[in-house]
Design a protein around this motif. Sequence first.
Motif, short mmCIF file in Angstrom:
data_model
loop_
_atom_site.label_atom_id
_atom_site.label_comp_id
_atom_site.label_asym_id
_atom_site.label_seq_id
_atom_site.Cartn_x
_atom_site.Cartn_y
_atom_site.Cartn_z
N GLY A 1 -2.77 -3.17 0.57
CA GLY A 1 -3.69 -2.71 -0.45
C GLY A 1 -3.14 -2.88 -1.87
O GLY A 1 -1.98 -3.22 -2.08
N TYR A 2 -4.00 -2.58 -2.84
CA TYR A 2 -3.66 -2.80 -4.25
C TYR A 2 -2.50 -1.93 -4.69
O TYR A 2 -1.57 -2.39 -5.37
CB TYR A 2 -4.88 -2.54 -5.12
CG TYR A 2 -4.58 -2.51 -6.60
CD1 TYR A 2 -4.40 -3.69 -7.31
CD2 TYR A 2 -4.45 -1.30 -7.28
CE1 TYR A 2 -4.12 -3.67 -8.67
CE2 TYR A 2 -4.17 -1.26 -8.64
CZ TYR A 2 -4.00 -2.46 -9.32
OH TYR A 2 -3.71 -2.43 -10.66
N LEU A 3 -2.51 -0.65 -4.31
CA LEU A 3 -1.50 0.29 -4.81
C LEU A 3 -0.10 -0.12 -4.39
O LEU A 3 0.83 -0.13 -5.19
CB LEU A 3 -1.82 1.71 -4.33
CG LEU A 3 -0.79 2.77 -4.73
CD1 LEU A 3 -0.64 2.85 -6.24
CD2 LEU A 3 -1.18 4.14 -4.17
N ALA B 1 -6.31 1.78 -2.54
CA ALA B 1 -6.17 1.32 -3.91
C ALA B 1 -5.92 2.46 -4.89
O ALA B 1 -5.36 2.26 -5.96
CB ALA B 1 -7.42 0.54 -4.34
N SER B 2 -6.31 3.69 -4.52
CA SER B 2 -6.10 4.84 -5.39
C SER B 2 -4.61 5.16 -5.49
O SER B 2 -3.84 4.94 -4.56
CB SER B 2 -6.86 6.06 -4.83
OG SER B 2 -6.48 7.23 -5.50
N ASN C 1 -8.98 4.40 1.69
CA ASN C 1 -8.83 4.02 0.29
C ASN C 1 -7.35 3.78 -0.01
O ASN C 1 -6.58 4.71 -0.20
CB ASN C 1 -9.37 5.14 -0.62
CG ASN C 1 -9.27 4.79 -2.09
OD1 ASN C 1 -8.77 3.72 -2.46
ND2 ASN C 1 -9.74 5.68 -2.94
N GLU D 1 1.19 -3.00 -6.29
CA GLU D 1 1.64 -2.58 -7.63
C GLU D 1 3.01 -1.90 -7.56
O GLU D 1 3.87 -2.15 -8.40
CB GLU D 1 0.61 -1.61 -8.23
CG GLU D 1 -0.61 -2.29 -8.81
CD GLU D 1 -0.26 -3.10 -10.05
OE1 GLU D 1 0.25 -2.52 -11.02
OE2 GLU D 1 -0.47 -4.32 -10.03
#
Length: 783
Positions: free
Chosen positions: A474-476, A198-199, A196, A479
Amino acid sequence: MAATALGWALLHHPFGPILPSAVALGYCAVLFRRPHAWLFFVPALLPVIDLTTITGSIYLTESDLLLAATVAMGYARIAWVGGRIAVPHRAAAGISLFGGLLLALLAASYTVSAARGFLPYLPFDQQLADYNNRWNSLRVAKGFYFALALVPLLVRALREQGEAALTRFMAGLVAGLALICLVAVYERMAYPGLMNFASDYRITASFWEMHVGGAPLDGWLLLTLPFAIWAVFSTQRLHFLVPMVALVDIAAYVALVTFSRGVYGACLVGVLVALAMQFDRKLAFTDKARWAVGWLLLGAGALFWGMWAMFRTGGYRALMAVVFLVAATHFATTLGRACGRVGLASASIVLVLGAVLDLALFAALTQGGLWAWGISALGFVAAAALWLKWSSPMAGGMALGAWGALAVAGALVTYQGGTAAALVVYAWVALALALVLVVKCVRHDSALTWSPRSGTIVFGATVLLALAVAVPGGYLMSERFSHTQGDFVTREQLWREAISWLDSTGDWLIGKGVGRFPDSYYKRGPASNIPGTFSFPHDEANTFLRLSSASHPLTRGRLLRVVQAVSNDVVPQLLVSFDARVSRTATIYLEVCGRHLLYAEACVSHTVRLKPGNGGWQPVRVTLTSGAFERGHWYAPRRAYFAVALASSGRSADLDNLQLIDGSGADQLRNGDFSRAGDFWFFTSDHYYLPWHIENLFINLLFDQGIMGLTVFIALCLVATVRVLRCAGYWPQAPYFLASLSGFVTVGSLNSLLDVPRLATIFYLVCFAMVVIRTERSARSRI
C-alpha cells in the motif's frame, strides 16, 4: 507487602473500592482452587486489563492489581502448605548458582537505579503529573520486580506439574495475543477501515502507553506470535487447529498494519531462528523430510514473488483468485491417482462446461469475471464435498474439472480487474500450479498429501503470503520505506543526545535512574522539541489543572491534550464551561472527537482566546459548533473523548470546574473540579513522541541503569539463549522461546520496550522460564 499494596490500591481506585474489590476477590478465589492458574491468566489478561484511558491512572493500573493479587496468593499458599505438597517433577526446573547470581545482580541494578531516580523524595502533587515525575522511576521498575517475584511461583509450578505448567503459560501467551488482535481489528474497523492501507493511521490496540508513542504493541506481537505458531503445530484436533491458524493470520495482519519496519524485520528474524532450530534439532527431520521442506520453502518463495507481481498489476481480486486456487490445488492433488478413465471423462466434461459458463458470464455481465469466479469457487467446493462423501472416480473427476474451471475464472477476474500484464503473471502461476497437480497425480508418494489438517495449514499459509503482499504494497508503507534513512538519522541523533547526558562516572556505571529519560529530555533537550506539561496544584483547599505549553510554535498534532472519555451518545449542541486564570493572553483549544487513543476523527472543536483578568479566575462558556462527531458503525462504534489543550506557545493557564453539557442538559465530565486530582483525566500527544522514548532498548538500559545494568541484561539474554540451545534436541518448545526472545530484542533495537511495565513483566517471565527450566537429560520426560 503485596497484599497490603493490593488493599490500598483497591481502596483508592477511581471507580471506588466495591467493584474492583469484587473482581480481585473472584480472581483470588480462582487461585485458591487452582494455584497455578496464574500461568494462564497473567499473560492472557495483562495486555488488555488496564482501564487507564478511562481512569486516568498511569502510575497504578489494573494490571498492577492483577500481579499484586497473583503474588499475594502465591506466597500465601507457599506459607500455608510449606513443603507438604509432593513435587513429582522436581528435576523440571531450578535456578543454577550462576543464574541466581544474574538475577541478584539485575535486581541490585534495578534497585540502585530506581532509588537514584526516585530520591530525593518529593510528594506526587508537588511535581508534574506526567512522566517527568520522580515516581516514574518506581513505575518503570515495577515491571521487573513483579517478574522477579513470580520466579519462585514459576519454579514451583514447573516442579509440581511439569510440562502441563509450561503449556499453560504458553497457552496464556496465545490467549493474550488473541485478545490484543481482537482489539486491534476493532480499532481498524472503527477508524481507518480494515482494508485501508493508504491512511497514516497507526494502531495502538489496548496499549494506552502509546499515548506518547513507543512500541509496546510491536513488542507484544513479537513476544507472543511464535507461541501461536507453536499452537498450530502442536494441536492435533481440527476444531482447535482452525482457530489457531486463523489467529496466526489475524496476528500477521495486525503486525503488518502497525506499518512498523522494525516489526517486519523482527518477524523475519524470529522465523529464521525458529526454522534454524527446527533443522538443527536432533531427530527432527529425516533426509526426505529435509528435501520436502526445502522444496516447500522454494515453492513458497516463488508463490510470494508471483503474488507480489500480480498484486502490483491486478490488485486484490487477482490476489484472492490465486489464494483460492492454491488451496484448491492442494486438495486436487489427492484426486488424480484414483480417477481412472471415468474420472478423466467427467473432468473433461465439467471443465468444458465450466469454462463456457465462465466466458458467457464474463461477456454478459458488467462484473462478469467476479460472478464467474464466485460460481466456479462454489462449484469446486460442492465437487470437493461430493468427493469427500463418496470418493468415487466420477466425483474425483468432477472436482478436477471444477479446478480447471476455477483456474479459467481466475484468469477472467484478473483480466477484468487488472491489466494484461496481470493476466500474464496469473497464467504463469496457474501453469505452475497445474504442473504441481500433474506431478502429484502421477507420482504415488504421500508427501504433502491433502488432509483436513494440512489443508487448513496450507490455506492459512497462503492467506499469510497474501497479507504480506497486500499490506506492505500500500501507499503508506511505500512512503515509510522511502523515509527509512531519514528516520534512522533522527533516531541516531536522539541516541547521541541521550548518551551525552551521562555526565558523571556514576551516570555511566549505574545510570541516571530508571524512567528518568523524559525528565532529562524536558530539562536538556533541544528547545524546539520540548513538550508541554500539566499538573494539579492547589490553592488552599482548591485543586485545579495547570497547563504549560512548549516554547516553540505549536501545530494541532503537537498539542499536549488532557482528555477524558465521555459517552458515545452525547446529544449535539455541546456547551463547555470552566473557570480560567492566565497571566498572559493564551488560546485554549477544546474538542470532542472520536478516537481510540490517538488521531482524532470527526471532531467538534472550538478555540477560545483568554486575556489576563487581574490575576483572578474568570468564567468562560463556549459552544462547540464546528464539525460533527461521527459515532461510526454499529458493529465498531467510535469512542468519544473530550480534550482540552493550550494552543499558545510559551504560556501557562489554570483551569477549574470544567463542564461538558450536552443538549439534554447533562454534564458528561467526571471530576471536572479536579478535587480528585487526575482521576478520569488522561493525556496524549498525537504525532510527537521523541521527548518520551530513547527508541533503543540497549541505550535505554545504559541511560537508566548504566553499564552495570546493560551488562547484566545482555548476560541474562545470552544465558537464556545458551540454555535453550543446549536442550533444543529434546525440548520441542525451545525454538518458539528463542524466536520470541530474538524477535523482541530485534524490534527493541529501534524502540524502547522495557519502559512499559506490563510488557517488561512478560518479557522477563519468558527469559526467566528459559533460565530456570532444567537442561539435563534427566528432565526429558518432564519438560
